[in-house]
Design a protein around this motif. Structure first.
Motif, PDB file in Angstrom:
ATOM      1  N   THR A  66       0.845  -1.199   0.000  1.00  0.00           N
ATOM      2  CA  THR A  66       0.000   0.000   0.000  1.00  0.00           C
ATOM      3  C   THR A  66       0.883   1.252   0.000  1.00  0.00           C
ATOM      4  OG1 THR A  66      -1.595  -1.256   1.276  1.00  0.00           O
ATOM      5  CG2 THR A  66      -1.859   1.126   1.306  1.00  0.00           C
ATOM      6  N   LYS A  67       0.392   2.305  -0.689  1.00  0.00           N
ATOM      7  CA  LYS A  67       1.208   3.532  -0.753  1.00  0.00           C
ATOM      8  C   LYS A  67       0.581   4.641   0.088  1.00  0.00           C
ATOM      9  CE  LYS A  67       3.912   3.037  -4.809  1.00  0.00           C
ATOM     10  NZ  LYS A  67       3.559   1.651  -5.170  1.00  0.00           N
ATOM     11  N   PHE A  68       1.446   5.446   0.708  1.00  0.00           N
ATOM     12  CA  PHE A  68       0.981   6.572   1.519  1.00  0.00           C
ATOM     13  C   PHE A  68       1.656   7.852   1.057  1.00  0.00           C
ATOM     14  CE2 PHE A  68       0.241   2.840   4.076  1.00  0.00           C
ATOM     15  CZ  PHE A  68      -1.037   3.065   4.544  1.00  0.00           C
ATOM     16  N   TYR A  69       0.894   8.933   1.051  1.00  0.00           N
ATOM     17  CA  TYR A  69       1.419  10.236   0.661  1.00  0.00           C
ATOM     18  C   TYR A  69       1.134  11.226   1.782  1.00  0.00           C
ATOM     19  CZ  TYR A  69       1.060   7.768  -3.744  1.00  0.00           C
ATOM     20  OH  TYR A  69       1.163   6.814  -4.724  1.00  0.00           O
ATOM     21  N   TYR A  70       2.205  11.742   2.376  1.00  0.00           N
ATOM     22  CA  TYR A  70       2.049  12.705   3.471  1.00  0.00           C
ATOM     23  C   TYR A  70       2.303  14.122   2.955  1.00  0.00           C
ATOM     24  CZ  TYR A  70       2.374   9.140   7.216  1.00  0.00           C
ATOM     25  OH  TYR A  70       2.155   8.102   8.082  1.00  0.00           O
ATOM     26  N   ALA A  71       1.519  15.098   3.463  1.00  0.00           N
ATOM     27  CA  ALA A  71       1.831  16.497   3.170  1.00  0.00           C
ATOM     28  C   ALA A  71       2.919  16.963   4.140  1.00  0.00           C
ATOM     29  CB  ALA A  71       0.586  17.353   3.313  1.00  0.00           C
ATOM     30  N   LYS A  72       2.811  16.510   5.418  1.00  0.00           N
ATOM     31  CA  LYS A  72       3.799  16.851   6.455  1.00  0.00           C
ATOM     32  C   LYS A  72       4.303  15.538   7.034  1.00  0.00           C
ATOM     33  CE  LYS A  72       1.793  19.429   9.531  1.00  0.00           C
ATOM     34  NZ  LYS A  72       1.413  19.871  10.817  1.00  0.00           N
ATOM     35  N   LYS A  73       5.589  15.472   7.346  1.00  0.00           N
ATOM     36  CA  LYS A  73       6.182  14.184   7.731  1.00  0.00           C
ATOM     37  C   LYS A  73       5.387  13.433   8.820  1.00  0.00           C
ATOM     38  CE  LYS A  73      10.584  12.113   8.671  1.00  0.00           C
ATOM     39  NZ  LYS A  73      11.453  12.013   9.778  1.00  0.00           N
ATOM     40  N   ASN A  74       4.883  12.284   8.448  1.00  0.00           N
ATOM     41  CA  ASN A  74       4.248  11.334   9.391  1.00  0.00           C
ATOM     42  C   ASN A  74       2.980  11.844  10.091  1.00  0.00           C
ATOM     43  OD1 ASN A  74       6.358   9.679   8.715  1.00  0.00           O
ATOM     44  ND2 ASN A  74       7.560  10.171  10.532  1.00  0.00           N
ATOM     45  N   LYS A  75       2.447  12.989   9.614  1.00  0.00           N
ATOM     46  CA  LYS A  75       1.271  13.555  10.276  1.00  0.00           C
ATOM     47  C   LYS A  75       0.112  13.658   9.289  1.00  0.00           C
ATOM     48  CE  LYS A  75       3.501  14.218  14.017  1.00  0.00           C
ATOM     49  NZ  LYS A  75       4.482  15.216  14.396  1.00  0.00           N
ATOM     50  N   LEU A  76      -1.113  13.675   9.807  1.00  0.00           N
ATOM     51  CA  LEU A  76      -2.271  13.918   8.941  1.00  0.00           C
ATOM     52  C   LEU A  76      -2.223  15.361   8.455  1.00  0.00           C
ATOM     53  CD1 LEU A  76      -5.244  12.146  10.779  1.00  0.00           C
ATOM     54  CD2 LEU A  76      -3.643  11.221   9.090  1.00  0.00           C
ATOM     55  N   PRO A  77      -2.829  15.666   7.285  1.00  0.00           N
ATOM     56  CA  PRO A  77      -3.514  14.745   6.393  1.00  0.00           C
ATOM     57  C   PRO A  77      -2.551  13.854   5.611  1.00  0.00           C
ATOM     58  CG  PRO A  77      -3.547  16.972   5.499  1.00  0.00           C
ATOM     59  CD  PRO A  77      -2.922  17.060   6.847  1.00  0.00           C
ATOM     60  N   LEU A  78      -3.062  12.648   5.275  1.00  0.00           N
ATOM     61  CA  LEU A  78      -2.294  11.770   4.395  1.00  0.00           C
ATOM     62  C   LEU A  78      -3.252  11.177   3.363  1.00  0.00           C
ATOM     63  CD1 LEU A  78      -3.122   8.605   5.080  1.00  0.00           C
ATOM     64  CD2 LEU A  78      -1.528   8.870   6.932  1.00  0.00           C
ATOM     65  N   SER A  79      -2.702  10.636   2.299  1.00  0.00           N
ATOM     66  CA  SER A  79      -3.536   9.909   1.335  1.00  0.00           C
ATOM     67  C   SER A  79      -3.050   8.475   1.263  1.00  0.00           C
ATOM     68  CB  SER A  79      -3.452  10.538  -0.055  1.00  0.00           C
ATOM     69  OG  SER A  79      -4.006  11.822  -0.003  1.00  0.00           O
ATOM     70  N   ILE A  80      -3.999   7.568   1.064  1.00  0.00           N
ATOM     71  CA  ILE A  80      -3.662   6.146   0.955  1.00  0.00           C
ATOM     72  C   ILE A  80      -4.081   5.660  -0.424  1.00  0.00           C
ATOM     73  CG2 ILE A  80      -5.863   5.561   2.130  1.00  0.00           C
ATOM     74  CD1 ILE A  80      -4.521   2.984   3.151  1.00  0.00           C
ATOM     75  N   LEU A  81      -3.226   4.863  -1.050  1.00  0.00           N
ATOM     76  CA  LEU A  81      -3.582   4.227  -2.320  1.00  0.00           C
ATOM     77  C   LEU A  81      -3.262   2.744  -2.189  1.00  0.00           C
ATOM     78  CD1 LEU A  81      -4.488   4.391  -5.301  1.00  0.00           C
ATOM     79  CD2 LEU A  81      -2.105   4.856  -5.898  1.00  0.00           C
ATOM     80  N   GLY A  82      -4.288   1.930  -2.370  1.00  0.00           N
ATOM     81  CA  GLY A  82      -4.132   0.500  -2.136  1.00  0.00           C
ATOM     82  C   GLY A  82      -3.369  -0.209  -3.246  1.00  0.00           C
ATOM     83  N   SER A  83      -3.081  -1.461  -2.968  1.00  0.00           N
ATOM     84  CA  SER A  83      -2.406  -2.292  -3.953  1.00  0.00           C
ATOM     85  C   SER A  83      -3.408  -3.377  -4.361  1.00  0.00           C
ATOM     86  CB  SER A  83      -1.163  -2.868  -3.270  1.00  0.00           C
ATOM     87  OG  SER A  83      -0.770  -4.043  -3.875  1.00  0.00           O
ATOM     88  N   LYS A  84      -3.342  -3.814  -5.659  1.00  0.00           N
ATOM     89  CA  LYS A  84      -4.373  -4.736  -6.169  1.00  0.00           C
ATOM     90  C   LYS A  84      -4.347  -6.088  -5.484  1.00  0.00           C
ATOM     91  CE  LYS A  84      -5.919  -3.527 -10.730  1.00  0.00           C
ATOM     92  NZ  LYS A  84      -5.043  -3.008 -11.794  1.00  0.00           N
ATOM     93  N   SER A  85      -3.135  -6.658  -5.409  1.00  0.00           N
ATOM     94  CA  SER A  85      -3.095  -7.972  -4.758  1.00  0.00           C
ATOM     95  C   SER A  85      -2.161  -7.880  -3.561  1.00  0.00           C
ATOM     96  CB  SER A  85      -2.624  -9.034  -5.741  1.00  0.00           C
ATOM     97  OG  SER A  85      -1.258  -8.914  -5.929  1.00  0.00           O
ATOM     98  N   ILE A  86      -2.635  -8.460  -2.490  1.00  0.00           N
ATOM     99  CA  ILE A  86      -1.914  -8.276  -1.232  1.00  0.00           C
ATOM    100  C   ILE A  86      -1.600  -9.623  -0.601  1.00  0.00           C
ATOM    101  CG2 ILE A  86      -2.387  -7.509   1.126  1.00  0.00           C
ATOM    102  CD1 ILE A  86      -3.163  -4.958   0.120  1.00  0.00           C
ATOM    103  N   GLU A  87      -0.367  -9.769  -0.145  1.00  0.00           N
ATOM    104  CA  GLU A  87       0.010 -11.005   0.535  1.00  0.00           C
ATOM    105  C   GLU A  87       0.330 -10.739   1.988  1.00  0.00           C
ATOM    106  OE1 GLU A  87       3.119 -13.326  -1.246  1.00  0.00           O
ATOM    107  OE2 GLU A  87       2.144 -13.069  -3.212  1.00  0.00           O
ATOM    108  N   GLY A  88       0.150 -11.750   2.809  1.00  0.00           N
ATOM    109  CA  GLY A  88       0.410 -11.621   4.245  1.00  0.00           C
ATOM    110  C   GLY A  88       1.827 -11.148   4.533  1.00  0.00           C
TER     111      GLY A  88
END
Ligand code: S3P
Length: 439
Positions: free
Chosen positions: A139-161
Motif C-alpha cells: 500500500t502507498k501513503f502520501y504525506y503532506a507533512k512528515k508522518n502527520k495527517l492529512p495523508l492519502s492512501i492508495l491500495g495495492s491490487k493484490s496483497i500477501e500476508g
C-alpha cells in the motif's frame, strides 16, 4: 454547551448506582468489522460519541448503509473490501487515533487515493507507526507533512500476508495490521507486545482463522484470510476507561458507595483497578460473566480514607494506558511518593498527557518530578486547594477535562475548566452522571 464550567465546591457523600456508556474501543471495532461482514449486523448500547459517529460517517462515505435507532445501530455490510465510492474521497477521523489508524488497515486495497484528515489534536500525532507496517503490504501513503495527517492512501491490487513486529504495545498498530490481514492472501504473522486484545477476541468470535500463542512479553498472532465474515450482533458493555473517573470520584469521597453496572473488565484493560487496589482503594467485582469472549462485571467502589503511594510496576502500563491521568490524581492524595515509569507512550495521546498530568498537579500545589518517560508524585493525603485553577488550551483532550472535574470535586479550590464539549469524543453523558451524583 457552555464554554467554561466552574466548580467551587467538593462533592458530598453519595450512595448510588450508575450505568456507563458503551466501550469506545469495542464500539469502533464493531462498526469497522460489521462493515466487512455480509448482511445486517446490529449493536445495542453502541457508544454514541463523536469518535464512533466519525467511524459511522466514514463507512457511510465508503458506501455502507447504516441505520441508527433509539438504542441500536444496524450496519449492512458488503463483505471484505466491499466498499463502493468515487474518486477524491475524504475521510475525517476527527479526534480518534483508533479510528484513523484502524481504518487505514481496511483500506489497503483501495483502488483510488483516499485522503484521511483529523482534528488539531489528531493532526499532531504520529501515523508512521501504522503506515510503515501497512506499506509492507504494498500500500502507498502520501504525506503532506512528515508522518502527520492529512495523508492519502492508495491500495495495492493484490496483497500477501506480512510478518510484523509490534514493539510499542500499541493495540491500534496491532489492530490496523489485523484488519489489513483480512485482505491478504496467505498468512499474516504478528509478534506483538501486550496490549488490549479486543480485536483478537472479535476475530475468534467471528471465526476468522486466527491462531494466538501467548508468551510472557509477546503475543504471536497468525491470521489467514477468511472467505467471508458473517453478520453479527453485539451488546456493547460499559467502558472501563470512562468508569475510571467515577471509580476515583468514589474512592476520594469519604463514606461514599458507588455501583457501576455492566462494565467490560477485560484483563488487558483492568490495570487501573490493580493499581488503585495496591494503593488501598476499595474496589470489588460483582457478578462476573463472559460475553462473546469479553469479561463483564458490575463494579462496587467504597470511599477510601487510607491511600498509600505506589511504585508502579511497568508491566501494568499497557493495561492502564488511558487511565494514568486519573491515577496521578489518586497518587496526589496518597501518603508517600509514587513513581510511574516507562510511560513515553503517554505523550503520544490526544495531548502530551504525561506533561499535562504534572502540570495540573503542580497547579494544585502537588510536587512532581517529571522526566520524558516518568513521573514522581509527592502525595498529600490532606490536600485542600485554596486557590483558583484555570484549565485551558489542552487540545480539548477529553481525559484532561474529566480528570480536572474529578480533581475539583475531591480536592477543593475554585476551578474554571474550559471546553466541556471535549467530552463528546468519548463520554458525552459524563457531566449528566456527575450531576446525578452531586445533588
Ligand atoms: C486503543 C488503543 C490505545 C488507547 C486508545 C484506544 C484501541 O492506543 O490509548 O485510547 O482502541 O486500540 P495505542 O494503541 O496507541 O496504545
Amino acid at each position: 454547551m457552555k464554554k467554561i464550567i466552574s466548580i467551587k465546591k467538593r462533592i458530598n457523600t453519595f450512595n448510588q448506582e450508575i450505568n456507563i456508556s458503551g466501550d469506545k474501543s469495542l464500539s469502533i471495532r464493531w462498526v469497522l468489522l460489521a462493515s466487512q461482514a455480509v448482511g445486517k449486523s446490529k449493536a445495542y448500547n453502541l457508544l454514541m460519541s463523536e469518535d464512533v459517529m466519525a467511524a459511522i460517517d466514514s463507512i457511510k462515505k465508503l458506501g455502507i448503509e447504516v441505520k441508527i435507532g433509539r438504542n441500536y445501530c444496524e450496519i449492512y455490510g458488503n463483505g471484505i473490501n466491499g466498499f463502493k465510492y468515487k474518486k477524491n474521497l475524504i475521510l475525517d477521523a476527527k479526534n480518534s487515533g483508533t479510528l484513523g489508524r484502524l481504518m487505514l488497515g481496511l483500506l489497503v486495497k483501495s483502488p483510488y487515493k483516499i485522503k484521511l484528515i483529523g482534528d488539531k489534536s489528531l493532526s499532531k500525532r504520529d501515523f508512521s507507526r501504522v503506515t510503515a507496517p501497512l506499506e509492507k503490504f504494498g500500500t502507498k501513503f502520501y504525506y503532506a507533512k512528515k508522518n502527520k495527517l492529512p495523508l492519502s492512501i492508495l491500495g495495492s491490487k493484490s496483497i500477501e500476508g506480512i510478518d510484523y513486529l509490534e514493539d510499542k504495545g500499541s493495540a491500534q498498530c496491532k489492530s490496523s495490521v489485523m484488519l489489513a490481514a483480512l485482505n491478504a492472501s496467505g498468512t499474516t504473522s504478528i509478534k506483538a507486545k501486550k496490549s488490549r486484545n479486543h480485536s483478537e477476541l472479535l476475530f475468534k468470535y467471528l471465526k476468522i482463522p486466527t491462531k494466538i500463542k501467548k508468551t510472557k512479553k509477546y503475543d504471536f498472532i497468525n491470521i489467514r484470510q477468511p472467505k467471508k465474515i458473517k453478520a453479527f450482533n453485539y451488546q456493547i458493555p460499559g467502558d472501563i476507561s470512562s468508569s475510571a473517573f467515577f471509580i476515583v470520584l468514589a474512592t476520594l469521597t469519604n463514606n461514599s458507595k458507588l455501583l457501576i453496572k455492566d462494565v467490560n473488565i477485560n484483563p488487558s484493560r483492568t490495570g487501573v483497578i490493580e493499581i488503585l487496589k495496591k494503593m488501598g482503594a476499595k474496589i470489588f467485582f460483582k457478578n462476573i460473566r463472559i460475553y462473546k469472549g469479553e469479561k463483564i462485571s458490575n463494579i462496587l467502589i467504597k470511599g477510601s480514607k487510607k491511600l498509600k503511594a505506589i511504585n508502579c510496576p511497568s508491566k501494568l502500563n499497557s493495561s492502564a494506558i488511558d487511565e494514568f491521568l486519573i491515577i496521578f490524581l489518586v497518587a496526589a492524595r496518597a501518603r508517600g511518593v509514587s513513581h510511574f515509569r516507562d510511560l513515553s507512550e503517554l505523550n503520544q495521546k490526544e495531548s502530551p498527557r504525561l506533561d499535562w498530568g504534572a502540570k495540573i498537579l503542580n497547579m494544585m500545589g502537588v510536587k512532581t518530578k517529571l522526566t520524558k518517560t516518568s513521573i514522581k508524585i509527592y502525595g498529600q493525603p490532606n490536600l485542600e486547594i485554596k486557590k483558583l485553577i484555570i484549565i485551558k488550551n489542552y487540545l480539548k483532550d477529553h481525559r484532561i477535562f474529566m480528570m480536572s472535574v474529578i480533581a475539583a470535586l475531591t480536592c477543593g479550590g475554585e476551578w474554571r475548566i474550559h471546553d466541556p464539549d471535549s467530552i463528546n469524543s468519548s463520554f458525552p453523558s459524563f457531566l449528566k452522571i456527575i450531576k446525578k451524583l452531586n445533588t
